[in-house]
Structure formats: structure tokens, C-alpha cells
Scaffold this active site. Structure first.
Site, PDB file in Angstrom:
ATOM      1  N   LYS A 120      -8.193   1.123  -7.222  1.00  0.00           N
ATOM      2  CA  LYS A 120      -9.326   0.878  -6.315  1.00  0.00           C
ATOM      3  C   LYS A 120     -10.644   1.384  -6.877  1.00  0.00           C
ATOM      4  O   LYS A 120     -11.691   0.777  -6.645  1.00  0.00           O
ATOM      5  CB  LYS A 120      -9.054   1.505  -4.937  1.00  0.00           C
ATOM      6  CG  LYS A 120      -7.943   0.770  -4.204  1.00  0.00           C
ATOM      7  CD  LYS A 120      -7.935   1.039  -2.719  1.00  0.00           C
ATOM      8  CE  LYS A 120      -6.913   0.142  -2.040  1.00  0.00           C
ATOM      9  NZ  LYS A 120      -6.499   0.609  -0.731  1.00  0.00           N
ATOM     10  N   LYS A 199       2.064  -8.023  -5.028  1.00  0.00           N
ATOM     11  CA  LYS A 199       2.032  -7.456  -3.670  1.00  0.00           C
ATOM     12  C   LYS A 199       1.545  -8.474  -2.641  1.00  0.00           C
ATOM     13  O   LYS A 199       0.507  -9.111  -2.814  1.00  0.00           O
ATOM     14  CB  LYS A 199       1.129  -6.211  -3.626  1.00  0.00           C
ATOM     15  CG  LYS A 199       1.201  -5.515  -2.275  1.00  0.00           C
ATOM     16  CD  LYS A 199       0.452  -4.211  -2.188  1.00  0.00           C
ATOM     17  CE  LYS A 199       0.475  -3.702  -0.749  1.00  0.00           C
ATOM     18  NZ  LYS A 199      -0.287  -2.492  -0.537  1.00  0.00           N
ATOM     19  N   LYS A 202      -2.789  -8.728   3.121  1.00  0.00           N
ATOM     20  CA  LYS A 202      -3.741  -9.529   3.872  1.00  0.00           C
ATOM     21  C   LYS A 202      -5.011  -9.781   3.059  1.00  0.00           C
ATOM     22  O   LYS A 202      -5.536 -10.892   3.037  1.00  0.00           O
ATOM     23  CB  LYS A 202      -4.084  -8.804   5.175  1.00  0.00           C
ATOM     24  CG  LYS A 202      -5.017  -9.600   6.051  1.00  0.00           C
ATOM     25  CD  LYS A 202      -5.062  -9.082   7.458  1.00  0.00           C
ATOM     26  CE  LYS A 202      -6.178  -9.793   8.206  1.00  0.00           C
ATOM     27  NZ  LYS A 202      -6.053  -9.679   9.632  1.00  0.00           N
TER      28      LYS A 202
HETATM   29  P1  AMP Z   1      -1.009  -1.328   5.027  1.00  0.00           P
HETATM   30  O1  AMP Z   1      -0.875  -2.604   5.761  1.00  0.00           O
HETATM   31  O2  AMP Z   1      -1.462  -1.502   3.602  1.00  0.00           O
HETATM   32  O3  AMP Z   1      -1.727  -0.234   5.795  1.00  0.00           O
HETATM   33  O4  AMP Z   1       0.502  -0.798   4.852  1.00  0.00           O
HETATM   34  C1  AMP Z   1       1.310  -0.425   5.927  1.00  0.00           C
HETATM   35  C2  AMP Z   1       2.686  -0.142   5.429  1.00  0.00           C
HETATM   36  O5  AMP Z   1       3.277  -1.350   4.951  1.00  0.00           O
HETATM   37  C3  AMP Z   1       2.746   0.845   4.256  1.00  0.00           C
HETATM   38  O6  AMP Z   1       3.899   1.640   4.384  1.00  0.00           O
HETATM   39  C4  AMP Z   1       2.838  -0.052   3.060  1.00  0.00           C
HETATM   40  O7  AMP Z   1       3.504   0.584   1.991  1.00  0.00           O
HETATM   41  C5  AMP Z   1       3.680  -1.217   3.611  1.00  0.00           C
HETATM   42  N1  AMP Z   1       3.382  -2.483   2.914  1.00  0.00           N
HETATM   43  C6  AMP Z   1       2.217  -3.188   2.918  1.00  0.00           C
HETATM   44  N2  AMP Z   1       2.306  -4.310   2.173  1.00  0.00           N
HETATM   45  C7  AMP Z   1       3.566  -4.313   1.647  1.00  0.00           C
HETATM   46  C8  AMP Z   1       4.292  -5.185   0.773  1.00  0.00           C
HETATM   47  N3  AMP Z   1       3.753  -6.296   0.267  1.00  0.00           N
HETATM   48  N4  AMP Z   1       5.565  -4.852   0.461  1.00  0.00           N
HETATM   49  C9  AMP Z   1       6.137  -3.733   0.967  1.00  0.00           C
HETATM   50  N5  AMP Z   1       5.511  -2.870   1.789  1.00  0.00           N
HETATM   51  C10 AMP Z   1       4.254  -3.143   2.133  1.00  0.00           C
END
Ligand code: AMP
Ligand code: TRP
Length: 337
Positions: A120, A199, A202
Site C-alpha cells: 500500500k 485476491k 471489492k
Molecule cells: P476486508 O473486506 O478486506 O476488510 O476483509 C475482511 C476479512 O475478509 C479479512 O479477514 C480478510 O482477510 C478476508 N478477506 C477479504 N478478501 C478475501 C479474499 N479474497 N480471500 C480470502 N479472505 C478474504
């Protein structure tokens, strides 16, 4: 009174999610599905981390609605406020005080080694200090509840290692107070994006939101990357390298998955057909989420009330921990009089 939450033998769990608005397939399969399962077995605290979200592109005009929408998403995927505590991070300002305490023990070198920081920070001309210190606030989010387990996606493992190091260093210097929490990562690992990116997220636009209707789900899945070597419809496919197949495995039932695998290997089912099945399964899985979201949106006061009681429960524990931390660090200076 909720007996489960009062049960002291249950391990404490904390996790956090950024208020991006709506939950998507990646964070649902990679993390939230696990949050829902855990609420029956642990004393779970789930935080909408708005103070993390003000880093980067957090738009102040939309943050309040994204925060409430995230609460609605969490409730809609099955978190039950009778079983777990859902709250907004900025409602419990104690996290920030503990985070400053941890700033005094966390080495800058460790923070600079964090993969997420390296990725980042490359996007900035002038890197905000908060980006470096982000994992310290995350450690405070967890340790202020003295949580022992943290269900997160694969990408957060390194932050959990740092959290354990911080707990160890702080305890060594000031006396035992914090456990060393373990990351609980679902075996599915990281969910790849529909575009094949490593990955699903969103911000990369390579996913589908859990409230998407049939057309939207199909327009996301229709263009998903499959086995790049499968050119013609009747070429034999390689399910083990196909992302659509790995999503089938996460969503479909066993019988259907075996059929799809056999037909793909034999080249008897084309990718478009296979994606249609996936799209329908996703739509069916999401349908109850959409219904629940409608229910909560029509009674927003109920959502606000749930977040208030979540805040009160969280804050009580956070205050107790902070009081002990202050004592151990010599910040309760009045106590000598
Ligand atoms: P975030 O939406 O980035 O705040 O992530 C929320 C949770 O979802 C965290 O524990 C992330 O590690 C998990 N997470 C987000 N995107 C993915 C993905 N593509 N694969 C696996 N885990 C994810
Ligand atoms: N950093 C996490 C993410 O980007 C969100 C988060 C903040 C978190 N505080 C937390 C996750 C505490 C687990 C525990 O996904």
C-alpha cells in the site's frame, strides 16, 4: 440474559472488517462464513473498523452509510446479536489509548516488513504515519478484549504474528496481561478474483456483492477466468487450475461438484454451462441474505440499537483491560496519594 456470552469457559474471539459497504463473495467465503460458525462456540466480538477505513480513500461523506451497511451485511449473513457482539470500532475509543501504549513497544523495523504496508505504501508520494502504524491499532483491537483467537483471511496472518510479538514484548516489560492470540484461517485460503487476480476484492472490481441480484451475479461470473488452456467447448478441462471450479467447491453440494469435475475432465460440459450452474448456486445462497437485509433496512432503529448494546458490552471489557494496562505502565499516578 444471554447465557452463552456469560459462559466464562468460552474462548474469547475478536475479528474486524472494514466498512466497505457491502460484503462480497471473497470476504464472505474467506472470513465471514467462519465468523458465523464461530458464534456458536466462542464468545465472539466483531468490530466494524471505521478508524482503519479513514486511511486511504475513506470518503467522509459515505463512511457513515458504509458503516451501517456493513452492520446490515453482518446481520444478514447470519451473525446473531443474541450470540455475538457486533460494534463499531470508533464507539470504543479505548482501542486508541491501548494502541498508543503499543506504539511504545512495537519496533518500526517490524512494521516496515509488513507485506500489506509494502504494497500500500507504494501508492503514496508521502506515506501517512497511520499506514505504518495500522497493525498496531489492529493489535489493540484484539488485545483490548484479551482475545485468544482471531478468525481472519489468509492475508492477515502476518498482522497476527505482529500482534503476538507486541503482546509478548509488552508482557515482558510490564507484567502478564495479554494472551498471544492465534489466527484462525479457513482452509480455503485466499479467494482468487473472478478476473484471475490473486485476491478477490471489492476495490479490484473482481467479485460480486452478497446483495447482488441474478443479473449482476451472472454478469460477474459470465466473464470469470477459467482454465486458460481450454479453448474449445469440448476440450478436456483441468478443474484443479480452474477458479470457477474452486468456487464450485466452496459453494456447491458434494454430488454436484463430483459431476462437474467428471464432465469438465471429459470435456462434456463447456465453461459457460458450468458458470451458469455456479451463478445459480450463488444466487440461491445469497437470496436469504437479501431478504434479511430488506428486513433490517426497514427497521434501521433496530440496527442502531444493536450497535449501541454491542458498544456497551465491548466498552465495559475494554475499560477493564485499559485500567490494568494503565496501572502496569505507571499511568495511574494518583494511586501514590
Ligand atoms: P476486508 O473486506 O478486506 O476488510 O476483509 C475482511 C476479512 O475478509 C479479512 O479477514 C480478510 O482477510 C478476508 N478477506 C477479504 N478478501 C478475501 C479474499 N479474497 N480471500 C480470502 N479472505 C478474504
Ligand atoms: N486489517 C483487517 C483487514 O484489513 C481488519 C481488521 C482491523 C482486523 N482490526 C482487526 C481483523 C482486528 C482482525 C482483528 O481485513
Amino acid at each position: 440474559m444471554n447465557k452463552r456470552i456469560e459462559d466464562k469457559s468460552r474462548k474469547r474471539v475478536l475479528s474486524g472488517i472494514q466498512p466497505t459497504g457491502e460484503v462480497h463473495l471473497g470476504n464472505y467465503l474467506g472470513a465471514l462464513r467462519q465468523w458465523v460458525e464461530m458464534q456458536d462456540h466462542y464468545d465472539c466480538f466483531y468490530s466494524i473498523v471505521d478508524q482503519h477505513a479513514i486511511l486511504g480513500d475513506g470518503d467522509p461523506a459515505t463512511l457513515p452509510s458504509r458503516t451501517v451497511e456493513m452492520a446490515i451485511s453482518l446481520l444478514s449473513v447470519g451473525l446473531d446479536p443474541e450470540k455475538c457482539t457486533i460494534f463499531v470500532q470508533s464507539d470504543v475509543p479505548e482501542h486508541l489509548e491501548l494502541s498508543w501504549m503499543f506504539n511504545t513497544v512495537a519496533p518500526v523495523g517490524d512494521l516496515e516488513r509488513m507485506t500489506q504496508y509494502k504494497d500500500k505504501s507504494a501508492r503514496y508520494d508521502s506515506i501517512p504515519a497511520g499506514l505504518l502504524n495500522y497493525p498496531i491499532l489492529q493489535a489493540a483491537d484484539i488485545l483490548i478484549y484479551r482475545a485468544e483467537a482471531v478468525p481472519v483471511g489468509e492475508d492477515q496472518k502476518q498482522h497476527l504474528e505482529l500482534t503476538r510479538d507486541i503482546a509478548r514484548k509488552w508482557n515482558a516489560r510490564y507484567g502478564e496481561l495479554f494472551p498471544e492470540p492465534e489466527a484462525i484461517v479457513p482452509s480455503v485460503g485466499r479467494i482468487r478474483g473472478l478476473d484471475g487476480n490473486k485476491k478477490m476484492s471489492k476495490s479490484l472490481g473482481n467479485t460480486v456483492g452478497i446483495f447482488s441480484e441474478q443479473e449482476e451475479v451472472w454478469s460477474g461470473i459470465r466473464t470469470a477466468v477459467t482454465d486458460p488452456q481450454r479453448i474449445r467447448k469440448d476440450d478436456p478441462g483441468r478443474p484443479e487450475v480452474c477458479n470457477v471450479f474452486s468456487l464450485h467447491r466452496l459453494i456447491g453440494d458434494q454430488g454436484k461438484i463430483s459431476d462437474i469435475e467428471i464432465q469438465c475432465l471429459a470435456g462434456s460440459r463447456g465453461c459457460v454451462d458450468c458458470k451458469k450452474i455456479l451463478s445459480d448456486d450463488v444466487v440461491n445462497q445469497f437470496a436469504p441474505f437479501r431478504e434479511k437485509a430488506e428486513y433490517y433496512r426497514s427497521d434501521i432503529n433496530q440496527v442502531l440499537g444493536l450497535l449501541e448494546s454491542g458498544r456497551d458490552k465491548a466498552r465495559k471489557i475494554a475499560r477493564d483491560t485499559l485500567k490494568e494496562a494503565r496501572q502496569k505502565m505507571g499511568l495511574d499516578w494518583r494511586s501514590i496519594f
